[in-house]
Structure formats: structure tokens, C-alpha cells
Design a protein around this motif. Structure first.
Motif, PDB file in Angstrom:
ATOM      1  N   GLY A  28     -63.557 -69.707  65.577  1.00 20.12           N
ATOM      2  CA  GLY A  28     -64.851 -70.382  65.592  1.00 20.12           C
ATOM      3  C   GLY A  28     -64.716 -71.879  65.764  1.00 20.12           C
ATOM      4  O   GLY A  28     -65.430 -72.501  66.575  1.00 20.12           O
ATOM      5  N   SER A  29     -63.790 -72.496  65.025  1.00 13.78           N
ATOM      6  CA  SER A  29     -63.571 -73.934  65.148  1.00 13.78           C
ATOM      7  C   SER A  29     -63.036 -74.293  66.526  1.00 13.78           C
ATOM      8  O   SER A  29     -63.401 -75.322  67.106  1.00 13.78           O
ATOM      9  N   ALA A  30     -62.152 -73.439  67.055  1.00 13.05           N
ATOM     10  CA  ALA A  30     -61.609 -73.684  68.389  1.00 13.05           C
ATOM     11  C   ALA A  30     -62.714 -73.642  69.435  1.00 13.05           C
ATOM     12  O   ALA A  30     -62.771 -74.492  70.339  1.00 13.05           O
ATOM     13  N   ARG A  31     -63.621 -72.686  69.312  1.00  6.44           N
ATOM     14  CA  ARG A  31     -64.732 -72.587  70.277  1.00  6.44           C
ATOM     15  C   ARG A  31     -65.610 -73.836  70.203  1.00  6.44           C
ATOM     16  O   ARG A  31     -66.060 -74.349  71.238  1.00  6.44           O
ATOM     17  N   GLU A  32     -65.848 -74.347  69.009  1.00  8.30           N
ATOM     18  CA  GLU A  32     -66.651 -75.565  68.879  1.00  8.30           C
ATOM     19  C   GLU A  32     -65.984 -76.752  69.572  1.00  8.30           C
ATOM     20  O   GLU A  32     -66.645 -77.539  70.264  1.00  8.30           O
ATOM     21  N   LEU A  33     -64.679 -76.881  69.402  1.00 11.20           N
ATOM     22  CA  LEU A  33     -63.952 -77.966  70.063  1.00 11.20           C
ATOM     23  C   LEU A  33     -64.035 -77.841  71.585  1.00 11.20           C
ATOM     24  O   LEU A  33     -64.276 -78.826  72.294  1.00 11.20           O
ATOM     25  N   GLU A 159     -55.026 -78.532  74.847  1.00 10.65           N
ATOM     26  CA  GLU A 159     -54.375 -79.583  74.059  1.00 10.65           C
ATOM     27  C   GLU A 159     -55.193 -79.935  72.821  1.00 10.65           C
ATOM     28  O   GLU A 159     -54.646 -80.127  71.731  1.00 10.65           O
ATOM     29  N   LEU A 160     -56.513 -80.044  72.980  1.00  6.59           N
ATOM     30  CA  LEU A 160     -57.375 -80.415  71.861  1.00  6.59           C
ATOM     31  C   LEU A 160     -57.321 -79.369  70.753  1.00  6.59           C
ATOM     32  O   LEU A 160     -57.224 -79.706  69.570  1.00  6.59           O
ATOM     33  N   VAL A 161     -57.395 -78.092  71.137  1.00 11.90           N
ATOM     34  CA  VAL A 161     -57.392 -77.022  70.127  1.00 11.90           C
ATOM     35  C   VAL A 161     -56.065 -76.988  69.386  1.00 11.90           C
ATOM     36  O   VAL A 161     -56.023 -76.927  68.152  1.00 11.90           O
ATOM     37  N   THR A 167     -52.901 -74.024  66.185  1.00 16.68           N
ATOM     38  CA  THR A 167     -52.755 -72.659  66.683  1.00 16.68           C
ATOM     39  C   THR A 167     -52.223 -72.646  68.113  1.00 16.68           C
ATOM     40  O   THR A 167     -52.395 -73.611  68.865  1.00 16.68           O
ATOM     41  N   GLY A 168     -51.586 -71.554  68.482  1.00 21.92           N
ATOM     42  CA  GLY A 168     -51.326 -71.310  69.884  1.00 21.92           C
ATOM     43  C   GLY A 168     -52.644 -70.993  70.561  1.00 21.92           C
ATOM     44  O   GLY A 168     -53.517 -70.348  69.965  1.00 21.92           O
ATOM     45  N   VAL A 169     -52.807 -71.432  71.802  1.00 20.42           N
ATOM     46  CA  VAL A 169     -54.108 -71.278  72.451  1.00 20.42           C
ATOM     47  C   VAL A 169     -53.941 -71.097  73.951  1.00 20.42           C
ATOM     48  O   VAL A 169     -53.047 -71.671  74.569  1.00 20.42           O
ATOM     49  N   LEU A 170     -54.800 -70.273  74.510  1.00 22.23           N
ATOM     50  CA  LEU A 170     -54.943 -70.105  75.956  1.00 22.23           C
ATOM     51  C   LEU A 170     -56.403 -70.367  76.302  1.00 22.23           C
ATOM     52  O   LEU A 170     -57.297 -69.807  75.666  1.00 22.23           O
ATOM     53  N   ALA A 178     -54.632 -72.524  81.119  1.00 21.63           N
ATOM     54  CA  ALA A 178     -53.701 -73.438  80.468  1.00 21.63           C
ATOM     55  C   ALA A 178     -53.392 -72.924  79.075  1.00 21.63           C
ATOM     56  O   ALA A 178     -54.231 -72.262  78.442  1.00 21.63           O
ATOM     57  N   THR A 179     -52.192 -73.233  78.581  1.00 19.83           N
ATOM     58  CA  THR A 179     -51.811 -72.836  77.229  1.00 19.83           C
ATOM     59  C   THR A 179     -51.229 -74.044  76.502  1.00 19.83           C
ATOM     60  O   THR A 179     -50.762 -75.003  77.117  1.00 19.83           O
ATOM     61  N   ALA A 180     -51.242 -73.968  75.167  1.00 21.06           N
ATOM     62  CA  ALA A 180     -50.630 -74.996  74.336  1.00 21.06           C
ATOM     63  C   ALA A 180     -50.198 -74.339  73.030  1.00 21.06           C
ATOM     64  O   ALA A 180     -50.798 -73.360  72.582  1.00 21.06           O
ATOM     65  N   GLY A 181     -49.150 -74.885  72.429  1.00 16.94           N
ATOM     66  CA  GLY A 181     -48.667 -74.329  71.171  1.00 16.94           C
ATOM     67  C   GLY A 181     -47.910 -73.033  71.378  1.00 16.94           C
ATOM     68  O   GLY A 181     -47.612 -72.629  72.510  1.00 16.94           O
ATOM     69  N   PRO A 182     -47.581 -72.338  70.272  1.00 19.71           N
ATOM     70  CA  PRO A 182     -46.779 -71.114  70.365  1.00 19.71           C
ATOM     71  C   PRO A 182     -47.536 -69.983  71.056  1.00 19.71           C
ATOM     72  O   PRO A 182     -48.752 -69.848  70.916  1.00 19.71           O
TER      73      PRO A 182
END
Length: 303
Positions: A28-33, A159-161, A167-170, A178-182
Motif C-alpha cells: 500500500g505504501s509503495a503504491r502511494e509513492l 528507486e523511490l520505493v 523492499t525489492g520492487v519491480l 525496472a527493478t530495484a533492491g533484492p
């Protein structure tokens, strides 16, 4: 054992957006960002909104001050132009408008009207000068960042998330991923296919990398009885000759991958040797259905 992930999808910019995180508790927080940042991108670069920054720039010339978001998007567009020797050029706005792509694609219905097939090079990115947030914009130059902004936005959103939530993110915005983190075990699994009738493949994308697909068949409309697509050859101001149906490239950033895929559609059959020289894994789908790959596809995507 596979890592648990959580995902959400929604409609955005005439395509599908998808957000995946390796920590389900922060979805939820990731979606807001992501929503907040993409709203800034829309305010800056949506050519189909009269109140957007890019549309207001069309009424100005000389030295103008850009918002931080717009300055970043223009800087990335100019970097893509340099990388591709102008095959991806942000000064194609006037050409796209003349070709009938002057509103959201969902609103370009039926025949968009008569077409004057004028062969006219676009003004060219070298006429622009960006220093920090200050852009020198010659009179009569219309910007369009559609060839780069979505990929840049995918990179930045990921990158922001990761930066804020760990967290790892796609982040997938249409064909720009794009992906970032594990990454989850066994890595990010990406389904590569442009249209339902096209051949597909599944690839494993390493943590922190990106992949992009550009197409001459996914965004099309009719003008003067002729089928148009949105990839403009800056040397003619006309849609690039559709030698490839789609091109997919993996790279360290989505902005890099997308610049190469878009330029490949402009370069046609010359693109394969160019991409091989860049050392990037790539998949080319010709209009007759033949697939061509560079060395490393798809095994070169695996870390």
C-alpha cells in the motif's frame, strides 16, 4: 523456496501499470509513492493535457525554467538522443501532431483526417541546451518525451520505493520494466510478448536490472487512409519503416534499454549489428514473424 511477493495492477497512460514488492506488508505504501511520483510525471510531460508543463512550453521560446521533474525527464531524453545519434529525439512533437497523434490514443478513433506526407526532418535535439533546470528552447520546437519518459519513470519509481521502504520492487509501465533492491527467488520472472498473436518467452531478470520492449504495432491509428505508428524517424518526420514488429532489450536501466529498443525500430535491419556492438541481450521480432537474437539472450539476463 520462492519468496512471497505482492502485486497490484491498474490502467495508466493507455497501457497497464504493475507494481510488485518482495515485502507484501508495504504494498500500500509503495503504491502511494508510485502514484505520487507518476502524477508529477503526468503534470510535467503529458502532451495531451493543456495544463501540463510540456504543453505550456509549446507556447514559449528562449530560456525557460523547468520543474525538477521536467528537468530530469528532459535530461534523460537528451542522453537517449546522444546514445542513439539522434534516432531517439525529443523534438518530434510537431511531427506527431501533424501525423494525427495529438490526443490520447484511445481518443484517436476512425481516420484522423487528411495526411500531407511531407518529408521534413524534426528540428533536432542539438538545438536544445539544458543547464540544470534552465532549458534554451528555440521558437517553433515542440517537445515530446513519449519515447523516453515512461522508461525513466519506471526507473525512478522503483528507486523511490526501494529507497523509502527497503523492499525489492519491480515497476512495469507497459513494456518498460525496472527493478530495484533484492529480487525474489528465483529472480524476477518476466513474460516477453508484445501482442497476443506474437511468439513469447519467459526470462529471468536479475535484481537491479531492467528490460524494455518497443513496438510498431501496439500504438497505431489511421490518417488519410494510411496506418500510422508512434515511432517517428527524426530524419523524415514520418513513422519509421516497420521492419521490426517489436524489439526487446535488457540493460542496467530501463531508460538505457528503451532508448536502444526505440532506436532499433528506427534503424531497421541495421539495428542488430549496432545492438551487438553495445553488448546488450536483445530479441528482435521481424514483421514476417522471424526472431533474431543477439548473443546472451536470454541467458545473458541471468546474474
Amino acid at each position: 523456496m520462492a519468496t512471497t511477493t505482492a502485486a497490484v495492477e491498474w490502467e495508466l497512460w493507455s497501457t497497464r501499470a504493475r507494481l510488485v514488492v518482495t515485502n507484501p506488508g508495504v504494498l500500500g505504501s509503495a503504491r502511494e509513492l508510485v502514484d505520487s511520483y507518476l502524477a508529477q510525471v503526468d503534470d510535467a510531460a503529458n502532451r495531451f493535457r493543456a495544463d501540463s508543463e510540456i504543453c505550456r512550453l509549446a507556447e514559449r521560446s528562449g530560456e525557460v525554467t523547468l520543474s525538477p521533474t521536467m528537468a530530469h525527464l528532459v535530461a534523460e531524453a537528451l542522453a537517449a538522443a546522444e546514445l542513439t545519434d539522434g534516432d531517439v529525439d525529443p523534438t518530434v512533437g510537431g511531427a506527431l501532431r501533424r501525423l494525427g497523434y495529438d490526443r490520447d490514443l484511445q481518443l484517436v478513433t476512425g481516420d484522423a483526417g487528411p495526411l500531407r506526407a511531407v518529408i521534413r526532418p524534426v528540428p533536432g535535439y542539438r538545438r536544445l541546451r539544458l543547464e540544470g533546470s534552465r532549458l534554451r528552447l528555440p521558437a517553433g520546437v515542440e517537445l515530446d518525451l513519449g519515447a523516453t519518459a515512461k522508461a525513466v519513470a519506471a526507473d525512478r519509481a522503483a528507486e523511490l520505493v526501494h529507497g523509502a521502504l527497503g523492499t525489492g520492487v519491480l515497476v512495469s509501465l507497459g513494456g518498460d520494466i525496472a527493478t530495484a533492491g533484492p529480487a525474489p527467488a528465483p529472480g524476477w520472472q518476466v513474460h516477453v510478448q508484445d501482442r497476443d498473436e506474437d511468439p513469447w518467452t519467459q526470462v529471468e531478470l536479475p535484481a537491479g536490472s531492467a528490460i524494455a520492449t518497443s513496438s510498431t504495432v501496439s500504438r497505431r491509428w489511421v490518417r488519410g487512409g494510411c496506418t500510422m505508428h508512434h515511432i517517428v524517424d527524426p530524419r523524415t518526420g514520418q513513422p519509421a519503416r516497420p521492419f521490426w514488429r517489436s524489439v526487446t532489450v535488457a540493460a542496467g536501466t530501463c531508460a538505457h534499454a528503451n532508448a536502444v529498443t526505440t532506436a532499433s525500430l528506427v534503424r531497421g535491419e541495421r539495428a542488430v549489428d549496432w545492438v551487438r556492438g553495445l553488448g546488450l541481450p536483445a530479441r528482435f521480432l521481424r514483421h514476417d514473424g522471424v526472431l533474431v537474437h543477439t548473443d546472451g539472450w536470454p541467458t545473458g539476463l541471468v546474474a
